[in-house]
Scaffold this motif. Sequence first.
Motif, mmCIF file in Angstrom:
data_model
loop_
_atom_site.group_PDB
_atom_site.id
_atom_site.type_symbol
_atom_site.label_atom_id
_atom_site.label_comp_id
_atom_site.label_asym_id
_atom_site.label_seq_id
_atom_site.Cartn_x
_atom_site.Cartn_y
_atom_site.Cartn_z
ATOM 1 N N CYS A 125 0.928 -1.302 0.117
ATOM 2 C CA CYS A 125 0.146 0.010 0.154
ATOM 3 C C CYS A 125 0.851 1.353 0.162
ATOM 4 O O CYS A 125 0.603 2.245 -0.535
ATOM 5 N N TYR A 126 2.089 1.192 0.636
ATOM 6 C CA TYR A 126 2.907 2.722 0.796
ATOM 7 C C TYR A 126 4.097 2.503 0.115
ATOM 8 O O TYR A 126 4.660 3.631 0.229
ATOM 9 N N ARG B 108 3.787 -4.785 -6.395
ATOM 10 C CA ARG B 108 2.434 -4.771 -6.445
ATOM 11 C C ARG B 108 1.749 -3.493 -6.067
ATOM 12 O O ARG B 108 0.483 -3.222 -6.054
ATOM 13 N N TYR B 109 2.721 -2.515 -5.871
ATOM 14 C CA TYR B 109 2.136 -1.157 -5.507
ATOM 15 C C TYR B 109 0.926 -0.636 -6.399
ATOM 16 O O TYR B 109 -0.025 -0.156 -5.923
ATOM 17 N N SER B 110 1.254 -0.747 -7.679
ATOM 18 C CA SER B 110 0.321 -0.248 -8.750
ATOM 19 C C SER B 110 -1.236 -0.872 -8.289
ATOM 20 O O SER B 110 -2.284 -0.056 -8.891
ATOM 21 N N LEU B 111 -1.101 -1.888 -8.062
ATOM 22 C CA LEU B 111 -2.571 -2.566 -7.843
ATOM 23 C C LEU B 111 -3.180 -2.112 -6.411
ATOM 24 O O LEU B 111 -4.244 -2.553 -6.196
ATOM 25 N N TYR B 112 -2.286 -1.782 -5.520
ATOM 26 C CA TYR B 112 -2.973 -1.376 -3.944
ATOM 27 C C TYR B 112 -2.507 0.118 -4.064
ATOM 28 O O TYR B 112 -3.684 0.758 -4.166
ATOM 29 N N GLY B 113 -1.561 0.473 -3.473
ATOM 30 C CA GLY B 113 -1.436 1.805 -3.035
ATOM 31 C C GLY B 113 -1.644 2.744 -4.071
ATOM 32 O O GLY B 113 -2.035 3.885 -4.185
ATOM 33 N N GLY B 114 -1.018 2.556 -5.518
ATOM 34 C CA GLY B 114 -1.132 3.108 -6.690
ATOM 35 C C GLY B 114 -2.770 3.447 -6.972
ATOM 36 O O GLY B 114 -2.980 4.172 -7.852
#
Length: 159
Positions: A24-25, A31-37
């Motif tokens: 997420c952060y 996997r940031y683009s699928l969560y935090g992004g």
Amino acid sequence: MIKSDKAKIRRKIYMIWWHIKDRCYNENNPRYSLYGGRGVTLCEEWHCFDRFIDDIKQIQGYSDFDILNGNIHLDKDSLDMNNKIYCKEKCIFIPIELNNKFKPNQMKPFKAISPNGDEFVVYNRSEFARDNNLRQSTISDCLSGRVKKHKGWSFTLIK
């Protein structure tokens, strides 16, 4: 429960918390683009591990045994597909197989055309592959353009 099991459970819960925070952060997380992004966050209380561990055992589906054996995942999507926050009120523990249905990369809708011309609108690659004796990875290759067909099936993303 013996003391070493409690320590192992605490370590497993810590890793759940750490991975959620990281995707997420941490912009460097793959996997940031699928969560935090996409705006997915943790509730303010869960930024503190002690608060997270206090809440986690109260969440529907929690089991020391299943945490210890890696049988369940904390899920934010199965109660509400539009949920963008990990918190006690909006998460449940579900079996890994069920959680895989809600992975963002699996949820992009696509059209599948069978070898005999039947058309389907599909929302989960893994489930569709399993139900039709296909390989999910090859469906993904078709959707990305690396492969044209898989066992006579063709696939296109729905925008």
